[in-house]
Scaffold this motif. Sequence first.
Motif, PDB file in Angstrom:
ATOM      1  N   ARG A  42     -43.001  54.651  84.011  1.00  0.00           N
ATOM      2  CA  ARG A  42     -44.103  53.684  83.996  1.00  0.00           C
ATOM      3  C   ARG A  42     -45.427  54.423  84.007  1.00  0.00           C
ATOM      4  N   ARG A  61     -53.437  52.135  93.512  1.00  0.00           N
ATOM      5  CA  ARG A  61     -52.783  50.829  93.702  1.00  0.00           C
ATOM      6  C   ARG A  61     -52.588  50.528  95.191  1.00  0.00           C
ATOM      7  N   TYR A  92     -56.456  48.435  82.231  1.00  0.00           N
ATOM      8  CA  TYR A  92     -56.337  48.100  83.657  1.00  0.00           C
ATOM      9  C   TYR A  92     -55.010  48.594  84.220  1.00  0.00           C
ATOM     10  N   LEU A  93     -53.948  48.314  83.477  1.00  0.00           N
ATOM     11  CA  LEU A  93     -52.610  48.684  83.962  1.00  0.00           C
ATOM     12  C   LEU A  93     -52.508  50.192  84.154  1.00  0.00           C
ATOM     13  N   LYS A 138     -55.793  49.340  88.134  1.00  0.00           N
ATOM     14  CA  LYS A 138     -56.837  48.388  88.559  1.00  0.00           C
ATOM     15  C   LYS A 138     -56.337  46.962  88.369  1.00  0.00           C
ATOM     16  N   LEU A 139     -56.899  46.039  89.137  1.00  0.00           N
ATOM     17  CA  LEU A 139     -56.528  44.637  88.971  1.00  0.00           C
ATOM     18  C   LEU A 139     -57.150  44.087  87.693  1.00  0.00           C
ATOM     19  N   THR A 170     -46.235  38.768  87.928  1.00  0.00           N
ATOM     20  CA  THR A 170     -47.408  38.964  87.074  1.00  0.00           C
ATOM     21  C   THR A 170     -47.427  40.354  86.426  1.00  0.00           C
ATOM     22  N   GLY A 171     -47.025  41.384  87.163  1.00  0.00           N
ATOM     23  CA  GLY A 171     -47.025  42.740  86.584  1.00  0.00           C
ATOM     24  C   GLY A 171     -46.143  42.789  85.348  1.00  0.00           C
ATOM     25  N   ILE A 210     -55.357  36.301  84.867  1.00  0.00           N
ATOM     26  CA  ILE A 210     -54.112  36.156  85.606  1.00  0.00           C
ATOM     27  C   ILE A 210     -53.916  34.700  86.048  1.00  0.00           C
ATOM     28  N   ARG A 235     -53.368  38.367  94.348  1.00  0.00           N
ATOM     29  CA  ARG A 235     -53.748  39.688  94.853  1.00  0.00           C
ATOM     30  C   ARG A 235     -55.196  39.727  95.322  1.00  0.00           C
ATOM     31  N   LEU A 253     -47.718  40.993  82.432  1.00  0.00           N
ATOM     32  CA  LEU A 253     -48.794  41.797  81.835  1.00  0.00           C
ATOM     33  C   LEU A 253     -48.219  42.933  80.996  1.00  0.00           C
ATOM     34  N   ARG A 254     -47.158  43.570  81.493  1.00  0.00           N
ATOM     35  CA  ARG A 254     -46.557  44.669  80.720  1.00  0.00           C
ATOM     36  C   ARG A 254     -45.967  44.139  79.416  1.00  0.00           C
ATOM     37  N   GLY A 312     -46.311  39.479  93.130  1.00  0.00           N
ATOM     38  CA  GLY A 312     -47.499  40.185  92.641  1.00  0.00           C
ATOM     39  C   GLY A 312     -48.715  39.289  92.455  1.00  0.00           C
ATOM     40  N   PHE A 313     -48.634  38.072  92.890  1.00  0.00           N
ATOM     41  CA  PHE A 313     -49.738  37.124  92.796  1.00  0.00           C
ATOM     42  C   PHE A 313     -49.683  36.210  94.015  1.00  0.00           C
TER      43      PHE A 313
HETATM   44  P1  AMP Z   1     -46.933  45.238  89.710  1.00  0.00           P
HETATM   45  O1  AMP Z   1     -45.824  45.350  88.723  1.00  0.00           O
HETATM   46  O2  AMP Z   1     -46.928  43.938  90.471  1.00  0.00           O
HETATM   47  O3  AMP Z   1     -47.065  46.439  90.611  1.00  0.00           O
HETATM   48  O4  AMP Z   1     -48.295  45.176  88.858  1.00  0.00           O
HETATM   49  C1  AMP Z   1     -48.641  46.237  87.987  1.00  0.00           C
HETATM   50  C2  AMP Z   1     -50.104  46.129  87.598  1.00  0.00           C
HETATM   51  O5  AMP Z   1     -50.367  44.879  86.952  1.00  0.00           O
HETATM   52  C3  AMP Z   1     -51.107  46.169  88.751  1.00  0.00           C
HETATM   53  O6  AMP Z   1     -51.395  47.489  89.152  1.00  0.00           O
HETATM   54  C4  AMP Z   1     -52.319  45.498  88.104  1.00  0.00           C
HETATM   55  O7  AMP Z   1     -52.949  46.368  87.197  1.00  0.00           O
HETATM   56  C5  AMP Z   1     -51.663  44.392  87.297  1.00  0.00           C
HETATM   57  N1  AMP Z   1     -51.470  43.137  88.056  1.00  0.00           N
HETATM   58  C6  AMP Z   1     -50.285  42.576  88.443  1.00  0.00           C
HETATM   59  N2  AMP Z   1     -50.492  41.429  89.112  1.00  0.00           N
HETATM   60  C7  AMP Z   1     -51.831  41.260  89.174  1.00  0.00           C
HETATM   61  C8  AMP Z   1     -52.668  40.272  89.761  1.00  0.00           C
HETATM   62  N3  AMP Z   1     -52.168  39.230  90.449  1.00  0.00           N
HETATM   63  N4  AMP Z   1     -54.013  40.418  89.616  1.00  0.00           N
HETATM   64  C9  AMP Z   1     -54.535  41.447  88.940  1.00  0.00           C
HETATM   65  N5  AMP Z   1     -53.810  42.427  88.377  1.00  0.00           N
HETATM   66  C10 AMP Z   1     -52.465  42.342  88.487  1.00  0.00           C
END
Ligand code: AMP
Length: 192
Positions: free
Chosen positions: A139, A150, A58-59, A63-64, A37-38, A70, A94, A41-42, A91-92
């Motif tokens: 990042r 985080r 958020y990123l 924050k979530l 998921t991260g 998601i 969360r 989102l990126r 990452g899901f």
């Molecule tokens: P990650 O790459 O998994 O560390 O995710 C990076 C960022 O993406 C997190 O700090 C959140 O801001 C967002 N994110 C990733 N997965 C989720 C999720 N399942 N729910 C909410 N925010 C998420």
Amino acid sequence: MADAVRHNLALFGPAGSGKGTQAGFLERELGVEHIATGEMLRQERSRGTELGQTLAAYLDAGKLVPDEVIVAMIRHRLADPQADAGFVLDGFPRTVAQARALQEMLASLERPLDAAVVLDVPTAQLIARLTLRARQENRSDDTPDVIAERLRIYHDETEAVLDYLGHSVPLVRVDGAQPVEEVSKAVLRAID
Ligand code: AMP
């Protein structure tokens, strides 16, 4: 003919625990779809769409993003034929709300989770790894304040997900502080 072996997995661990690396390994080793998921989102952010601009806040703050956003993304990916051979969620979920939504989606697809694998790494080592990654990957969420946020969110929200899922899904903890190859072997043993 027997059904092909499927692996429906979820990988857990705080930022810097090696989830992405191990999920990539499982994707190659088992032919499952890596759903991160991260990363999704990126990518959305880098497309510069309206949604992407909303997500950036958020990123950058660590924050979530809201559960609805998601969950909609995941629904789409799980239903995709690419995930037919199985998937590894990275990452899901969360939050407990995300975990509930996941269980409902998988029940309607008749594909329950086979296992939840948790990578355990001591906090000091996580901070050291993330600080190094900040220099290598630049990042926006690997600054000291955001790293702390985080890790706090993982502790406050995502640990509760493990309690919730643990009632219905086999939950295995793996020592994620070992060298990468050893972690991979331990993960494979855990899901065997
Ligand atoms: P990650 O790459 O998994 O560390 O995710 C990076 C960022 O993406 C997190 O700090 C959140 O801001 C967002 N994110 C990733 N997965 C989720 C999720 N399942 N729910 C909410 N925010 C998420």
